[in-house]
Design a protein around this motif. Structure first.
Motif, PDB file in Angstrom:
ATOM      1  N   VAL A 103       0.986  -1.559   0.463  1.00 22.10           N
ATOM      2  CA  VAL A 103       0.032   0.425  -0.182  1.00 22.10           C
ATOM      3  C   VAL A 103       0.916   1.044   0.106  1.00 22.10           C
ATOM      4  N   ARG A 104       1.722   1.290   0.768  1.00 22.55           N
ATOM      5  CA  ARG A 104       2.723   2.389   1.025  1.00 22.55           C
ATOM      6  C   ARG A 104       3.728   2.955  -0.447  1.00 22.55           C
ATOM      7  N   GLU A 105       3.907   1.369  -0.885  1.00 21.63           N
ATOM      8  CA  GLU A 105       4.772   1.729  -2.424  1.00 21.63           C
ATOM      9  C   GLU A 105       3.833   1.670  -3.480  1.00 21.63           C
ATOM     10  N   ARG A 106       2.515   2.443  -3.379  1.00 20.17           N
ATOM     11  CA  ARG A 106       1.920   2.795  -4.572  1.00 20.17           C
ATOM     12  C   ARG A 106       0.796   4.172  -3.965  1.00 20.17           C
ATOM     13  N   SER A 107       0.822   5.004  -5.366  1.00 24.56           N
ATOM     14  CA  SER A 107       0.680   6.602  -5.356  1.00 24.56           C
ATOM     15  C   SER A 107      -0.628   6.351  -4.857  1.00 24.56           C
ATOM     16  N   SER A 164      -7.171  -2.612  -4.134  1.00 28.87           N
ATOM     17  CA  SER A 164      -8.221  -3.604  -3.898  1.00 28.87           C
ATOM     18  C   SER A 164      -8.438  -4.573  -5.053  1.00 28.87           C
ATOM     19  N   PHE A 165      -8.509  -4.137  -6.611  1.00 25.29           N
ATOM     20  CA  PHE A 165      -8.653  -4.513  -7.559  1.00 25.29           C
ATOM     21  C   PHE A 165      -7.247  -5.050  -8.369  1.00 25.29           C
ATOM     22  N   ARG A 166      -6.700  -3.406  -8.340  1.00 30.46           N
ATOM     23  CA  ARG A 166      -5.536  -3.539  -9.075  1.00 30.46           C
ATOM     24  C   ARG A 166      -4.438  -3.729  -8.972  1.00 30.46           C
ATOM     25  N   HIS A 167      -4.118  -3.857  -7.332  1.00 29.89           N
ATOM     26  CA  HIS A 167      -3.070  -4.116  -6.301  1.00 29.89           C
ATOM     27  C   HIS A 167      -3.186  -5.843  -5.455  1.00 29.89           C
ATOM     28  N   LYS A 168      -4.337  -6.136  -5.110  1.00 29.63           N
ATOM     29  CA  LYS A 168      -5.319  -6.782  -4.564  1.00 29.63           C
ATOM     30  C   LYS A 168      -4.528  -6.928  -3.265  1.00 29.63           C
ATOM     31  N   SER A 176       0.559 -12.936   0.444  1.00 29.73           N
ATOM     32  CA  SER A 176       1.619 -13.198   0.312  1.00 29.73           C
ATOM     33  C   SER A 176       2.999 -13.213   0.597  1.00 29.73           C
ATOM     34  N   PRO A 177       4.166 -13.166   0.314  1.00 28.72           N
ATOM     35  CA  PRO A 177       5.062 -12.418   0.990  1.00 28.72           C
ATOM     36  C   PRO A 177       6.071 -11.899   0.993  1.00 28.72           C
ATOM     37  N   ASN A 178       5.015 -10.406  -0.505  1.00 24.09           N
ATOM     38  CA  ASN A 178       6.270  -9.889  -0.755  1.00 24.09           C
ATOM     39  C   ASN A 178       5.081  -8.124  -0.264  1.00 24.09           C
ATOM     40  N   GLN A 179       4.599  -9.196   1.234  1.00 28.52           N
ATOM     41  CA  GLN A 179       3.717  -7.672   1.660  1.00 28.52           C
ATOM     42  C   GLN A 179       4.797  -6.237   1.925  1.00 28.52           C
TER      43      GLN A 179
END
Length: 179
Positions: A103-107, A164-168, A176-179
């Protein structure tokens, strides 16, 4: 499923406003950090402040058109309830914002949070202006603030949908391990 003709992905890529990541779009997603039985609470809670604060724009328009004090009183109640419900929704959203790296990584995450904080601040100002005489500040200050808040909520809702829909983010699924 429709695909974007240029890059053959199942979603539009709209940089620099929105970032798309094919791995995020196709992974099982990241569960919300504030959930009950795996169901995220933030999407459940946001319906109340959105309904109340957009409704306040409608009751302000009702007062502007009719000068009926009923609409002024209704606006005060809607703004007050919308602000209170917005604080609760904001707490759950902020907890996800601080705990989920994606969430913090996305505009979209920053725009969603920043716009909603602005909407809550404007709603508090709008509520405070109406103390004592709920009708007096409606035309035109209160009405303008209510319309700006309703517009902001539409825009920030779009960005919440992107998360929610683009970044799940906040989906029901394995972590996911990518949190």
């Amino acid at each position: 499923m429709e695909t974007n003709q240029i890059n053959n992905t199942p979603y539009p890529n709209i940089p620099p406003i929105l970032e798309s990541d094919d791995t995020e779009y196709r992974d099982p997603g990241i569960t919300s950090t504030v959930s009950v039985a795996g169901h995220p609470l933030h999407p459940v809670l946001i319906v109340f402040p959105v309904a109340f604060l957009v409704g306040a724009a409608g009751t302000d328009i009702g007062y502007w058109l009719t000068s009926d004090p009923f609409w002024a009183r209704a606006s005060v109640w809607l703004i007050g309830c919308g602000f209170g419900a917005g604080i609760l929704a904001g707490i759950t959203g902020f907890l996800d914002f601080t705990r989920i790296k994606r969430v913090r990584e996305r505009s979209a995450g920053w725009l969603h949070m920043g716009g909603n904080v602005a909407a809550l601040v404007l709603s508090l100002i709008n509520l405070l202006l109406r103390q004592g005489n709920p009708a007096q500040p409606i035309v035109y200050t209160g009405l303008a603030i209510s319309i700006v808040v309703a517009t902001l909520l539409g825009i920030t809702g779009w960005f919440g949908g992107e998360l929610s829909f683009r970044h799940k983010v906040g989906v029901i699924g394995p972590t996911s391990p990518n949190q």
